[in-house]
Structures are given as structure tokens and as C-alpha cells.
Motif scaffolding. Sequence first.
Motif, PDB file in Angstrom:
ATOM      1  N   VAL A  24      -8.232   3.037  -2.586  1.00  0.00           N
ATOM      2  CA  VAL A  24      -7.300   3.102  -3.576  1.00  0.00           C
ATOM      3  C   VAL A  24      -7.776   3.882  -4.629  1.00  0.00           C
ATOM      4  O   VAL A  24      -8.602   2.967  -5.558  1.00  0.00           O
ATOM      5  CB  VAL A  24      -6.271   2.113  -3.863  1.00  0.00           C
ATOM      6  N   SER A  47      -0.799  10.242  -4.535  1.00  0.00           N
ATOM      7  CA  SER A  47      -2.319   9.378  -5.101  1.00  0.00           C
ATOM      8  C   SER A  47      -1.329   8.383  -3.643  1.00  0.00           C
ATOM      9  O   SER A  47      -0.829   8.068  -3.429  1.00  0.00           O
ATOM     10  CB  SER A  47      -2.581   8.748  -6.434  1.00  0.00           C
ATOM     11  N   LYS A  48      -3.121   7.806  -3.700  1.00  0.00           N
ATOM     12  CA  LYS A  48      -3.467   6.313  -2.622  1.00  0.00           C
ATOM     13  C   LYS A  48      -3.418   5.321  -3.263  1.00  0.00           C
ATOM     14  O   LYS A  48      -3.700   5.396  -4.525  1.00  0.00           O
ATOM     15  CB  LYS A  48      -4.008   6.327  -1.394  1.00  0.00           C
ATOM     16  N   ASN A  52      -9.450  -0.436   0.565  1.00  0.00           N
ATOM     17  CA  ASN A  52      -8.431  -0.367   1.120  1.00  0.00           C
ATOM     18  C   ASN A  52      -8.767   1.706  -0.150  1.00  0.00           C
ATOM     19  O   ASN A  52      -7.840   2.305   0.691  1.00  0.00           O
ATOM     20  CB  ASN A  52      -7.203   0.024   1.504  1.00  0.00           C
ATOM     21  N   MET A  62       0.956  -1.091   0.200  1.00  0.00           N
ATOM     22  CA  MET A  62       0.331   0.266   0.196  1.00  0.00           C
ATOM     23  C   MET A  62       0.824   1.069   0.247  1.00  0.00           C
ATOM     24  O   MET A  62       1.724   1.425   0.722  1.00  0.00           O
ATOM     25  CB  MET A  62      -1.117  -0.069   1.059  1.00  0.00           C
ATOM     26  N   GLU A  63       0.663   2.573  -0.542  1.00  0.00           N
ATOM     27  CA  GLU A  63       1.085   3.550  -1.113  1.00  0.00           C
ATOM     28  C   GLU A  63       0.156   4.973  -1.054  1.00  0.00           C
ATOM     29  O   GLU A  63      -0.505   4.649  -1.289  1.00  0.00           O
ATOM     30  CB  GLU A  63       2.267   3.103  -2.133  1.00  0.00           C
ATOM     31  N   ASP A  64       1.421   5.577   0.156  1.00  0.00           N
ATOM     32  CA  ASP A  64       0.524   7.222   0.356  1.00  0.00           C
ATOM     33  C   ASP A  64       0.835   7.820  -0.837  1.00  0.00           C
ATOM     34  O   ASP A  64       1.915   7.649  -1.841  1.00  0.00           O
ATOM     35  CB  ASP A  64       0.478   7.379   1.850  1.00  0.00           C
ATOM     36  N   ASN A  65      -0.200   8.843  -0.720  1.00  0.00           N
ATOM     37  CA  ASN A  65       0.304  10.463  -2.108  1.00  0.00           C
ATOM     38  C   ASN A  65       1.428  10.499  -1.690  1.00  0.00           C
ATOM     39  O   ASN A  65       1.429  11.932  -2.330  1.00  0.00           O
ATOM     40  CB  ASN A  65      -1.096  11.100  -1.479  1.00  0.00           C
TER      41      ASN A  65
END
Length: 154
Positions: A111, A77-78, A109, A60-63
Motif C-alpha cells: 500500500v 492509489s491503493k 499489502n 483496504m482500498e484500491d485505486n
Amino acid sequence: MKNIVIEEKQLKDLDINDTFFDSLKSDYKDFIIWFNNHLDRKAYVTYQNNKITSILVLKMEDNIEIYNNFTKEFKPSKRLKICTLKVIDKYKRLGTKYLEIALSEAINNNVNEIYITLYTNHKDLINLLEKNNYKHYCESTNKERVYVNKIKEF
């Protein structure tokens, strides 16, 4: 594919010396380093006769993630990254199941998109991705292709 169960494990629970990982080590020179640096990461895995037959690893990557190694801008972006997706030939239909798992994780999540980077020699995986709404987006500086599945437009 009967009697195949997808198990949730952590990378630390897997044997990096399993021959299943040989092609990953060959394709990605830093695979062992990456693996050892992410031992707590969740992996979806199948086994046959105590040997790994498939794996899916997500991140999971966040902005605030930085994508300066892509040839085209990735707006903050998420996102959900498919870090590793490999299925031995005999169980290819598991690839579709793994993409369904990734999509479910993305939706759960909230996304905006899922992406994966891979080399062009992975033709079967590219075909699977394209059949499942992934589009070629750009290249990375290490000559991988970036494929994206947009869950939401932003």
C-alpha cells in the motif's frame, strides 16, 4: 498493559450495545448503520473483564475508490483506511500498537499510504498520529480532518 491480548474478530462478533461504542455513536450519527453494513470486516479488539477496551478496524482500498468528499484531491492509489481506532484512556499505549498493526498491514499489502478521518476534538489521537508520521492533509466535507501516512511516494 500486561495480560492485554489483541484479538482478531469480525464486527459481527462484537456487541454494538457495549458502552465502549457510546462515544462513537454520539460522534458519528450513522455509526450503527455503518457497523451493521460491515459485519464481516475484521477488527482488532482488546477486552478487560469482558468489556471492550480498544478497537482497530481497517479497510483496504484500491485505486478506483472515490474521494469526492475531501477538500483536496486524493489521487487514485491503493490505500489502507483506518476506519475506527479507539482506546479507552487507561490503555492509551495500545494506540501505538494499533498504528504498528496498520503499518504492517500496509507494507504486507504493498500500500502507498494509510489515512484516517477524525474530528478535531480527538486531540489525544491527533497527537498520537502526528508522533507516528501522519500529516494533516485536508478536510472532508463533513468537517473531519484527513491525516495521511505516506508509505511510498508516488
